[in-house]
Motif scaffolding. Structure first.
Motif, short mmCIF file in Angstrom:
data_model
loop_
_atom_site.label_atom_id
_atom_site.label_comp_id
_atom_site.label_asym_id
_atom_site.label_seq_id
_atom_site.Cartn_x
_atom_site.Cartn_y
_atom_site.Cartn_z
N TYR A 92 -3.73 7.08 10.80
CA TYR A 92 -3.20 5.72 10.89
C TYR A 92 -4.11 4.84 11.75
N ALA A 93 -4.52 5.36 12.91
CA ALA A 93 -5.38 4.60 13.80
C ALA A 93 -6.72 4.30 13.15
N LYS A 94 -7.24 5.24 12.36
CA LYS A 94 -8.49 5.02 11.65
C LYS A 94 -8.33 3.94 10.59
N HIS A 95 -7.25 4.01 9.80
CA HIS A 95 -7.00 3.00 8.76
C HIS A 95 -6.84 1.61 9.35
N LYS A 96 -6.22 1.53 10.52
CA LYS A 96 -5.94 0.24 11.14
C LYS A 96 -7.08 -0.28 12.01
N VAL A 117 -15.32 4.46 13.45
CA VAL A 117 -16.13 5.59 13.04
C VAL A 117 -17.61 5.21 13.17
N GLN A 118 -18.37 5.99 13.93
CA GLN A 118 -19.78 5.71 14.11
C GLN A 118 -20.57 6.28 12.92
N PRO A 140 0.83 -1.21 0.00
CA PRO A 140 0.00 0.00 0.00
C PRO A 140 0.87 1.26 0.00
N ARG A 141 0.30 2.36 -0.50
CA ARG A 141 1.07 3.60 -0.61
C ARG A 141 1.15 4.39 0.69
N TYR A 142 0.26 4.09 1.62
CA TYR A 142 0.22 4.87 2.86
C TYR A 142 1.38 4.48 3.79
N ARG A 143 1.97 5.50 4.45
CA ARG A 143 3.08 5.30 5.37
C ARG A 143 2.90 6.18 6.60
N ILE A 144 3.47 5.72 7.68
CA ILE A 144 3.59 6.55 8.87
C ILE A 144 5.04 6.47 9.34
N PRO A 163 -2.46 -0.09 5.49
CA PRO A 163 -3.45 -0.30 4.44
C PRO A 163 -4.36 0.91 4.27
N ASP A 164 -4.94 1.03 3.08
CA ASP A 164 -6.01 1.99 2.87
C ASP A 164 -7.26 1.46 3.60
N MET A 165 -8.31 2.25 3.63
CA MET A 165 -9.51 1.88 4.38
C MET A 165 -10.15 0.60 3.85
N ASP A 166 -9.99 0.33 2.55
CA ASP A 166 -10.64 -0.84 1.97
C ASP A 166 -9.64 -1.95 1.64
N GLU A 167 -8.47 -1.93 2.26
CA GLU A 167 -7.46 -2.95 2.02
C GLU A 167 -7.32 -3.87 3.22
#
Length: 351
Positions: free
Chosen positions: A340-344, A349-350, A12-16, A44-48
């Motif tokens: 990052y925490a949201k993606h993982k 999210v409500q 995935p392209r996302y990094r921290i 990962p992205d949100m859908d990965e």
């Protein structure tokens, strides 16, 4: 000769950056990055998830060599983070690459060496004539509890090796394994994050098993470290593989091409296989590659591999048809800890 007929990776392209994680938990970023030898990790992205990563890696392998999907007789996916506790990732991969129905498909678990165990299984099935092609995948969306040491390296990514004996680009000359019951790392059913027995992680876990399998391989093959052009060792961080390479007699130059962990993090079941993919991205005919994976619990698989002329034969295999590991590491999208925490899935999210 059974070998790798094509391969592919996906990151995935996302990094921290590790300094961003350290900022949140009040740790010293310099100590963390210096101690681990890791600067950043993928997420990962949100859908990965592991299934989508496994699919993309397999598709990239098939971009390099378009095989008869009906001839794919086995698909095995090694991971510590299968999206379902009861529902095979391997079946999803088979459908996504249009290879179903498959003669045999299953998910593997052996911590970080599940992908290389899948390679060994495919070697046996191809060698016996039961199947023509077998797809072995190591992929993970690795878990690390908030604030835990694992969170600094647990990353996302994977690689697929398609095994066959039809003009392999890399022949697998030999494989062997070294396994004991060593409780250095575990995750019980229903637990979201793994735990680790700190004093078992290094010498009783990683170093004992990697050295055990590697020395066994050198003895069985009648080789020495200088006989190899490249070497890949499981990379939970950058320090361990460099240390074990030196203990075994391998050089920095041999391990550098496959040492992707400083910019990637630890992709668990994908770690050794992504390192192998990075090495195959630059390998030339005649190059000899030494690979030793490691999985907590604990065991290691070792491989002696020779690259063939087919790796440059575009009538058979087109290496440039899919992204290289270096290309997948390029152009990252950096995020802060909250995203990052949201993606993982560490925060929900409500709706």
């Amino acid at each position: 000769m059974v070998g790798i007929i094509t391969y592919g990776a996906y990151i995935p392209r996302y990094r921290i950056k590790l300094e961003e994680i350290a900022r949140v938990w009040g740790d010293n970023a310099a100590d963390i990055t210096g101690g681990l030898g890791v600067r950043e990790k993928s997420l990962p992205d949100m859908d990965e998830d592991t299934a989508t990563i496994a699919v993309e890696a397999a598709r990239n392998a098939l971009l390099r060599r378009d095989l008869d999907r009906d001839a794919i007789g086995a698909i095995y996916v090694g991971s510590e983070s299968h999206p379902y506790a009861v529902k095979p990732t391997a079946a999803t991969v088979g459908a996504a690459i249009m290879a179903t129905p498959v003669m045999t498909a299953a998910d593997y678990e052996f911590a970080c060496k599940a992908g290389t165990a899948a390679m060994q299984t495919c070697m046996g099935l191809v060698g016996s004539g039961m199947v023509k092609y077998g797809v072995a995948i190591g992929a993970d969306v690795a878990q690390g509890a908030p604030g835990d040491a694992l969170e600094y390296t647990a990353a996302a990514g994977g690689a697929a090796m398609i095994i066959g004996n039809d003009d392999p680009i890399a022949e697998i000359n030999r494989t062997c394994s070294f396994t004991t019951d060593t409780p250095d790392f575990w995750r019980r059913e229903g637990q979201a994050y793994p735990r680790h027995g700190g004093r078992f992680t290094g010498d009783p876990g990683y170093f004992k098993h990697v050295q055990g399998a590697a020395r066994m391989m050198l003895e069985q093959a009648g080789t020495k470290p200088s006989d190899y052009d490249y070497a890949i060792f499981h990379q939970p961080n950058a320090k361990f593989p460099q240390r074990v390479a030196g203990m075994l007699g391998f050089t920095k130059e041999q391990i550098t091409p496959g040492l992707v962990v400083p910019r990637l993090g630890n992709t668990y079941s994908g770690a050794s296989m992504v390192g192998l993919a990075a090495t195959l991205d630059i390998a030339k005919p005649g190059d000899r590659i030494f690979v030793t994976s490691f999985g907590s619990g604990a065991g290691s698989d070792a491989f002696d591999i020779t690259v063939t002329d087919r790796i440059l034969d575009e009538a058979v295999f087109n290496r440039g048809a899919a992204p290289s590991v270096e290309g997948l590491l390029a152009n990252p999208i950096y995020v802060d800890y909250a995203r990052y925490a949201k993606h993982k899935g560490k925060i929900m999210v409500q709706k």
